[in-house]
Design an enzyme around this catalytic site. Structure first.
Site, PDB file in Angstrom:
ATOM      1  N   ASP A  36      24.684  76.746  91.274  1.00 16.48           N
ATOM      2  CA  ASP A  36      24.130  78.081  91.088  1.00 16.48           C
ATOM      3  C   ASP A  36      25.268  79.078  91.163  1.00 16.48           C
ATOM      4  O   ASP A  36      26.378  78.757  91.638  1.00 16.48           O
ATOM      5  CB  ASP A  36      23.088  78.394  92.163  1.00 16.48           C
ATOM      6  CG  ASP A  36      22.092  79.463  91.716  1.00 16.48           C
ATOM      7  OD1 ASP A  36      20.965  79.098  91.345  1.00 16.48           O
ATOM      8  OD2 ASP A  36      22.448  80.649  91.735  1.00 16.48           O
ATOM      9  N   ASN A  89      18.319  74.055  84.192  1.00 23.99           N
ATOM     10  CA  ASN A  89      17.225  74.884  84.689  1.00 23.99           C
ATOM     11  C   ASN A  89      17.583  76.360  84.807  1.00 23.99           C
ATOM     12  O   ASN A  89      16.691  77.208  84.757  1.00 23.99           O
ATOM     13  CB  ASN A  89      16.789  74.356  86.061  1.00 23.99           C
ATOM     14  CG  ASN A  89      15.913  75.330  86.804  1.00 23.99           C
ATOM     15  OD1 ASN A  89      14.757  75.532  86.474  1.00 23.99           O
ATOM     16  ND2 ASN A  89      16.474  75.961  87.841  1.00 23.99           N
ATOM     17  N   TYR A 155      14.062  86.370  76.225  1.00 27.46           N
ATOM     18  CA  TYR A 155      13.542  85.150  76.849  1.00 27.46           C
ATOM     19  C   TYR A 155      12.811  84.300  75.816  1.00 27.46           C
ATOM     20  O   TYR A 155      12.998  83.091  75.740  1.00 27.46           O
ATOM     21  CB  TYR A 155      12.603  85.540  77.987  1.00 27.46           C
ATOM     22  CG  TYR A 155      12.214  84.407  78.908  1.00 27.46           C
ATOM     23  CD1 TYR A 155      13.007  84.073  80.000  1.00 27.46           C
ATOM     24  CD2 TYR A 155      11.043  83.694  78.696  1.00 27.46           C
ATOM     25  CE1 TYR A 155      12.647  83.047  80.853  1.00 27.46           C
ATOM     26  CE2 TYR A 155      10.674  82.662  79.546  1.00 27.46           C
ATOM     27  CZ  TYR A 155      11.481  82.341  80.620  1.00 27.46           C
ATOM     28  OH  TYR A 155      11.125  81.316  81.466  1.00 27.46           O
TER      29      TYR A 155
END
Length: 255
Positions: A36, A89, A155
């Protein structure tokens, strides 16, 4: 322990779906690299896994940089000796009406949600091929790669691209024993729906799902972990719609 002796990478592993999937993969027996941009929360995910008896390490990476994603994959192999599962992800969202949505907003979201997935696919697949590993690449797509909704221009574009990257990647990588599959959540109870809250659209989003509530990230993690197992070998090139009926049952007109 369906993933015993496997090594998994989770991008965006500090919070939400990524965090819960990393924890679930570890419970299934996999060694996990949590990645991350948020080092503090990413390290917290790792500590939670370790305190539960799992094996995990953290690697800070910005998925908009191919070099950093390559370094993440290399760190994984140096740390645990292989890479079997790559869960692309990491994602962000910006909620604005189309006419207020700027090119800067668009590129910011696409760079993470589309290019980050492509980079993860490419880096992981190259390493799996070099190692002779029969692996699986899992991409976090979305119900919004299939249906339109309000306020998430970048998105929508990125997730539509992820759907096709998944299909294309499966076709290209099958000869190397690498599966590529996606998961298609709808409205999940994570920070990414904050824009809907701010816009007063959250109740509307809930009503698009058959249970009339948000999906919990642990539910998506359970499906993702299954896709990583050998039991899911027949799933390849497809998006598993973990969307509580969002895309399928619009004939339902209950109040």
């Amino acid at each position: 322990m369906r993933l015993k002796d496997k090594v998994s990478v989770v991008t965006g592993g500090a919070e939400g779906i990524g965090r819960e999937t990393a924890i679930r993969l570890a419970k299934e027996g996999s060694k996990v690299i949590v990645s991350d941009f948020n080092e503090e929360l990413g390290e917290l995910t790792v500590r939670d896994i370790q305190e539960s008896g799992g094996e995990a390490r953290f690697f800070k990476a910005d998925v908009t940089s191919f070099e950093q994603v390559e370094a993440l994959v290399e760190f994984t192999v140096q740390t645990f000796g292989n890479i079997h599962v790559m869960f692309n992800n990491a994602g962000i969202g910006i909620t604005k009406p189309f006419l207020d949505h700027s090119p800067e907003d668009y590129h910011k979201v696409v760079n993470v949600n589309q290019h980050g997935v492509y980079y993860g696919m490419l880096a992981a697949a190259r390493k799996m091929k070099d190692l002779g590993t029969e692996g699986v690449i899992i991409n976090n797509a979305s119900v919004f790669g299939f249906v339109g909704t309000l306020g998430i221009t970048g998105y929508q574009a990125a997730k539509g691209a992820v759907v096709m990257l998944t299909k294309h990647g499966a076709l290209e990588l099958a000869p190397h024993g690498i599966r590529v599959v996606g998961i298609g959540p709808a409205a999940v109870n994570t920070k990414i729906v904050q824009g809907y809250r701010d816009a007063g659209l959250l109740e509307y989003m809930k009503k698009q799902q058959l249970t009339r509530k948000l999906i919990e990230p642990e539910e998506i993690a359970a499906v993702t972990a299954f896709l990583a197992t050998d039991e899911a070998r027949s799933l390849n090139g497809s998006i598993v719609m973990a969307d509580d009926g969002f895309a399928s049952f619009k004939s339902d007109i209950r109040p």
